[in-house]
Design a protein around this motif. Structure first.
Motif, PDB file in Angstrom:
ATOM      1  N   LEU A 118       1.828  -0.869  -0.160  1.00 62.79           N
ATOM      2  CA  LEU A 118       0.005   0.540   0.293  1.00 62.79           C
ATOM      3  C   LEU A 118       1.036   1.318  -0.299  1.00 62.79           C
ATOM      4  N   GLU A 119       0.674   2.210  -0.918  1.00 64.26           N
ATOM      5  CA  GLU A 119       1.333   3.473  -1.541  1.00 64.26           C
ATOM      6  C   GLU A 119       0.840   4.224  -0.808  1.00 64.26           C
ATOM      7  N   LEU A 120       1.153   5.119   0.378  1.00 64.76           N
ATOM      8  CA  LEU A 120       0.467   5.833   1.503  1.00 64.76           C
ATOM      9  C   LEU A 120       0.831   7.770  -0.029  1.00 64.76           C
ATOM     10  N   LYS A 121       0.534   7.795  -0.170  1.00 69.65           N
ATOM     11  CA  LYS A 121       0.655   8.717  -1.474  1.00 69.65           C
ATOM     12  C   LYS A 121       0.205  10.303  -0.576  1.00 69.65           C
ATOM     13  N   SER A 149       6.571   4.610   0.056  1.00 68.62           N
ATOM     14  CA  SER A 149       5.885   5.832   0.038  1.00 68.62           C
ATOM     15  C   SER A 149       7.453   6.406  -0.398  1.00 68.62           C
ATOM     16  N   PHE A 150       6.860   7.946  -0.993  1.00 65.09           N
ATOM     17  CA  PHE A 150       8.172   8.508  -1.252  1.00 65.09           C
ATOM     18  C   PHE A 150       8.567   9.588  -0.389  1.00 65.09           C
ATOM     19  N   VAL A 151       7.470  10.165   0.793  1.00 70.10           N
ATOM     20  CA  VAL A 151       7.457  10.802   1.396  1.00 70.10           C
ATOM     21  C   VAL A 151       7.920  10.147   2.800  1.00 70.10           C
ATOM     22  N   LEU A 152       9.160  10.403   2.426  1.00 71.76           N
ATOM     23  CA  LEU A 152       9.941  10.036   4.375  1.00 71.76           C
ATOM     24  C   LEU A 152       9.014   9.817   5.533  1.00 71.76           C
ATOM     25  N   THR A 156       8.663   7.403   8.546  1.00 74.67           N
ATOM     26  CA  THR A 156       9.112   8.258   9.626  1.00 74.67           C
ATOM     27  C   THR A 156       7.799   7.371  10.796  1.00 74.67           C
ATOM     28  N   VAL A 157       6.577   8.260  10.622  1.00 72.29           N
ATOM     29  CA  VAL A 157       5.386   8.778  11.679  1.00 72.29           C
ATOM     30  C   VAL A 157       5.199   7.244  12.179  1.00 72.29           C
ATOM     31  N   TYR A 162       4.291   1.870  15.008  1.00 76.17           N
ATOM     32  CA  TYR A 162       4.467   0.644  14.301  1.00 76.17           C
ATOM     33  C   TYR A 162       5.741   0.169  14.465  1.00 76.17           C
ATOM     34  N   PRO A 163       6.911   0.142  15.015  1.00 71.83           N
ATOM     35  CA  PRO A 163       8.491  -0.648  14.824  1.00 71.83           C
ATOM     36  C   PRO A 163       8.796  -1.151  14.105  1.00 71.83           C
ATOM     37  N   THR A 164       7.788  -2.684  13.878  1.00 76.53           N
ATOM     38  CA  THR A 164       8.523  -3.869  13.256  1.00 76.53           C
ATOM     39  C   THR A 164       6.965  -3.873  12.036  1.00 76.53           C
ATOM     40  N   GLN A 165       6.321  -2.946  11.529  1.00 75.35           N
ATOM     41  CA  GLN A 165       5.679  -3.200  10.682  1.00 75.35           C
ATOM     42  C   GLN A 165       6.672  -2.778   9.180  1.00 75.35           C
ATOM     43  N   THR A 166       6.362  -3.588   8.355  1.00 76.71           N
ATOM     44  CA  THR A 166       7.624  -3.846   7.214  1.00 76.71           C
ATOM     45  C   THR A 166       6.635  -2.242   6.314  1.00 76.71           C
ATOM     46  N   ALA A 167       8.169  -2.026   6.185  1.00 75.83           N
ATOM     47  CA  ALA A 167       8.173  -0.644   4.997  1.00 75.83           C
ATOM     48  C   ALA A 167       8.844  -0.512   4.018  1.00 75.83           C
ATOM     49  N   GLN A 168       8.694   0.061   3.019  1.00 78.50           N
ATOM     50  CA  GLN A 168       9.541   0.184   2.114  1.00 78.50           C
ATOM     51  C   GLN A 168       9.166   2.096   1.957  1.00 78.50           C
ATOM     52  N   TYR A 169      11.085   2.749   1.732  1.00 78.88           N
ATOM     53  CA  TYR A 169      10.696   3.901   1.107  1.00 78.88           C
ATOM     54  C   TYR A 169      11.341   3.562  -0.512  1.00 78.88           C
ATOM     55  N   LEU A 170      10.203   4.806  -1.233  1.00 82.16           N
ATOM     56  CA  LEU A 170      10.294   4.399  -2.851  1.00 82.16           C
ATOM     57  C   LEU A 170      11.299   5.882  -2.836  1.00 82.16           C
TER      58      LEU A 170
END
Length: 239
Positions: A118-121, A149-152, A156-157, A162-170
């Protein structure tokens, strides 16, 4: 119509905006088409409507895929839901081509046992990010969701609560300095596929960073990336 099959090796394939090489992007039809195939994940984009609902849609405005041109974040959920999208040929006529809600997208991923990517636009407020998370958590699918997300600041928020949530920086290009950011915030990478090569894939993996890439429809380049050990490939048509 069918997908282009490749030898995936250990690489996982993600359907970009659903199976958008065959069905209209970011529609339930595209998500179901991906669900019925071997994809590991289904990617989409989320926006907030003017009345605080969440819809999955790529652009900031609707004109490219709906003829009627509206600013998504300045339009009510009810109005957006009434729009009939065009098919891939640019023509209207299918009543099933509507803008889905976030809940509909997650429900389809859950039904077909696919990872939700899911991309946070744009830039979301802290409250909006946590509301999105709560919706997915209430549907029992947070552990099967990757946020990108492209928006770092969005990521970070997310990681603060949710420090263990999988997330990818675009990102659109590769600089070794991005590794510092990824390690600092415990993020993985989602990068434009043409920026990858054997050396930077190894460098990223040596730093414990998983690699997703967007958006590769080139079977020959995809074959190279699977040889390099890229973890995920996001594609409109490769399977």
């Amino acid at each position: 119509m069918d997908t282009i099959k490749i030898d995936k090796k250990e690489t996982r394939l993600i359907a970009h905006r659903g199976l958008s090489g065959i069905e209209m992007e970011n529609t339930c039809s595209a998500f179901v088409a991906a669900g019925n195939r071997s994809y590991w994940g289904i990617e989409t984009d989320v926006h907030k409507t003017s009345d605080g609902k969440f819809v999955v849609f790529h652009d900031d405005t609707t004109g490219r895929v709906a003829m009627d041109d509206m600013v998504v974040e300045n339009t009510t959920y009810e109005t957006l839901r009434k729009l009939q999208l065009t098919d891939r040929d640019g023509l209207r006529g299918r009543s099933d081509l509507l803008i889905p809600s976030l809940e509909e997208y997650i429900a389809i991923c859950k039904k077909y046992d696919k990872i939700a990517v899911l991309e946070l636009k744009n830039r979301f407020s802290e409250d909006d990010i946590y509301q999105i998370v709560d919706i997915i958590k209430d549907m029992g699918y947070l552990k099967h969701t990757i946020f990108i997300s492209f928006v770092l600041e969005n990521l970070t928020v997310l990681k603060e609560r949710y420090p263990t949530q999988t997330a990818q920086y675009l990102v659109s290009d590769f600089h070794s300095s991005v590794i510092y950011t990824l390690r600092k915030y415990n993020l993985d990478l989602d990068i434009l596929y043409t920026e990858l090569n054997a050396d930077n894939v190894k460098l990223l993996h040596d730093n414990g960073i998983k690699i997703n890439c967007w958006t590769c429809d080139d079977p020959a380049f995809a074959a190279k990336m699977t040889e390099w050990g890229v973890d995920m490939i996001t594609s409109n048509i490769l399977e």
